[in-house]
Design a protein around this motif. Structure first.
Motif, PDB file in Angstrom:
ATOM      1  N   VAL A 210      45.356  32.772  36.460  1.00  0.00           N
ATOM      2  CA  VAL A 210      44.993  33.396  37.607  1.00  0.00           C
ATOM      3  C   VAL A 210      46.672  33.892  36.918  1.00  0.00           C
ATOM      4  N   ALA A 211      47.519  32.549  36.525  1.00  0.00           N
ATOM      5  CA  ALA A 211      48.934  32.853  36.606  1.00  0.00           C
ATOM      6  C   ALA A 211      49.408  33.838  35.968  1.00  0.00           C
ATOM      7  N   ALA A 212      48.157  34.122  34.449  1.00  0.00           N
ATOM      8  CA  ALA A 212      49.142  35.068  33.548  1.00  0.00           C
ATOM      9  C   ALA A 212      48.027  36.450  34.289  1.00  0.00           C
ATOM     10  N   ARG A 213      47.629  37.094  35.134  1.00  0.00           N
ATOM     11  CA  ARG A 213      47.616  38.057  35.759  1.00  0.00           C
ATOM     12  C   ARG A 213      48.308  38.918  36.264  1.00  0.00           C
ATOM     13  N   THR A 214      48.578  40.445  36.246  1.00  0.00           N
ATOM     14  CA  THR A 214      49.143  41.109  37.533  1.00  0.00           C
ATOM     15  C   THR A 214      48.249  42.008  37.347  1.00  0.00           C
ATOM     16  N   VAL A 215      48.993  42.710  38.165  1.00  0.00           N
ATOM     17  CA  VAL A 215      48.489  43.463  39.309  1.00  0.00           C
ATOM     18  C   VAL A 215      47.852  44.527  38.229  1.00  0.00           C
ATOM     19  N   ARG A 216      48.166  45.489  37.465  1.00  0.00           N
ATOM     20  CA  ARG A 216      47.928  46.068  36.343  1.00  0.00           C
ATOM     21  C   ARG A 216      46.379  45.302  35.979  1.00  0.00           C
ATOM     22  N   ASP A 217      46.261  44.685  35.574  1.00  0.00           N
ATOM     23  CA  ASP A 217      44.971  43.644  35.143  1.00  0.00           C
ATOM     24  C   ASP A 217      43.737  44.393  36.248  1.00  0.00           C
ATOM     25  N   PHE A 218      43.746  44.079  37.292  1.00  0.00           N
ATOM     26  CA  PHE A 218      43.469  43.991  38.947  1.00  0.00           C
ATOM     27  C   PHE A 218      43.032  45.095  39.396  1.00  0.00           C
ATOM     28  N   PHE A 219      43.940  46.048  38.400  1.00  0.00           N
ATOM     29  CA  PHE A 219      43.682  47.702  39.180  1.00  0.00           C
ATOM     30  C   PHE A 219      42.741  48.135  37.540  1.00  0.00           C
ATOM     31  N   ALA A 220      42.908  47.522  36.510  1.00  0.00           N
ATOM     32  CA  ALA A 220      41.930  48.161  35.560  1.00  0.00           C
ATOM     33  C   ALA A 220      40.304  47.750  35.675  1.00  0.00           C
ATOM     34  N   SER A 221      40.200  46.080  36.314  1.00  0.00           N
ATOM     35  CA  SER A 221      38.814  45.880  36.782  1.00  0.00           C
ATOM     36  C   SER A 221      38.123  45.773  38.332  1.00  0.00           C
ATOM     37  N   GLU A 222      38.695  46.103  38.790  1.00  0.00           N
ATOM     38  CA  GLU A 222      38.268  46.538  40.100  1.00  0.00           C
ATOM     39  C   GLU A 222      37.013  47.628  40.205  1.00  0.00           C
TER      40      GLU A 222
END
Length: 217
Positions: free
Chosen positions: A21-33
């Motif tokens: 989790v520490a390696a992820r950014t808000v960009r990744d969450f926006f892309a994966s939702e």
């Protein structure tokens, strides 16, 4: 070429999802939702928006209604974008040593700005948002001076549409909630309520939870 580019980006997102989790950014969450928060903005369009923005080109995307969506701000833990002409979305990734919480603030801009705030875990499961950020009610903005016989309940009942706008201030890690009811009331009723109404309430992020910081009169 565009579809190939999107496919490659999707593979990169999938690979990122397998990282800690520490390696992820808000960009990744926006892309994966994929749970419908960005139902008007298909994943391919989101991926293209990110690719263009990170390449220095803020190219609008087309939403499912034929309108446009544009990224305003993107950092490691914050995203602000206009998903349509009347809707604004902010995402904030709050982290501590043990937890990561994704806050999503969706604001309908018309006729008076009104926001919905929700909290999610890293798998996009919705949390009990009240445990992380308790959305204020109109009564929280109303204060009756000592000796004034006006009843708070009477003032609250004057407002048929208690619209409240929430916005994130990234440098301060705060959420500011502002009543926007002036656009939903008659001038006479609003003038009667205004002397008792705070301008805003500010909440400060502590670890992964927002705590009330100040009532701004």
């Amino acid at each position: 070429m565009k579809s190939v580019k999107s496919a490659i980006t999707a593979l990169l997102v999938a690979a990122t999802m397998a990282m800690p989790v520490a390696a992820r950014t808000v960009r990744d969450f926006f892309a994966s939702e994929q749970n419908g928060i960005f139902i008007t903005l298909p994943q391919d369009e989101r991926l293209d928006m990110l690719d263009y923005y990170e390449a220095g080109q803020n190219v609008p995307a087309t939403n499912n209604f034929g309108g446009t969506a544009t990224i305003d701000t993107l950092t490691t833990d914050y995203l602000k974008l206009q998903t349509s002409g009347s809707t604004l979305v902010e995402m904030l990734m709050a982290t501590s040593k043990r937890d990561t919480v994704i806050y999503v603030v969706q604001t309908a801009l018309l006729p008076s700005a009104d926001s919905h705030v929700a909290a999610y875990d890293t798998e996009w499961n919705e949390l009990n948002t009240d445990k992380y950020f308790k959305m204020p009610q109109l009564a929280d903005f109303i204060s009756i001076p000592k000796g004034d016989k006006t009843r708070k309940d009477d003032l609250v009942r004057m407002v048929k549409m208690p619209t409240i706008e929430c916005s994130i201030d990234l440098p301060d890690r705060t959420i500011t909630a502002t009543p926007t009811i002036s656009g939903t009331m008659t001038n006479e009723d609003y003038d009667a309520l205004k002397p008792y109404l705070a301008k805003s309430i500010t909440y400060k992020l502590k670890n992964v939870k927002f705590k009330q910081l100040a009532v701004n009169n």
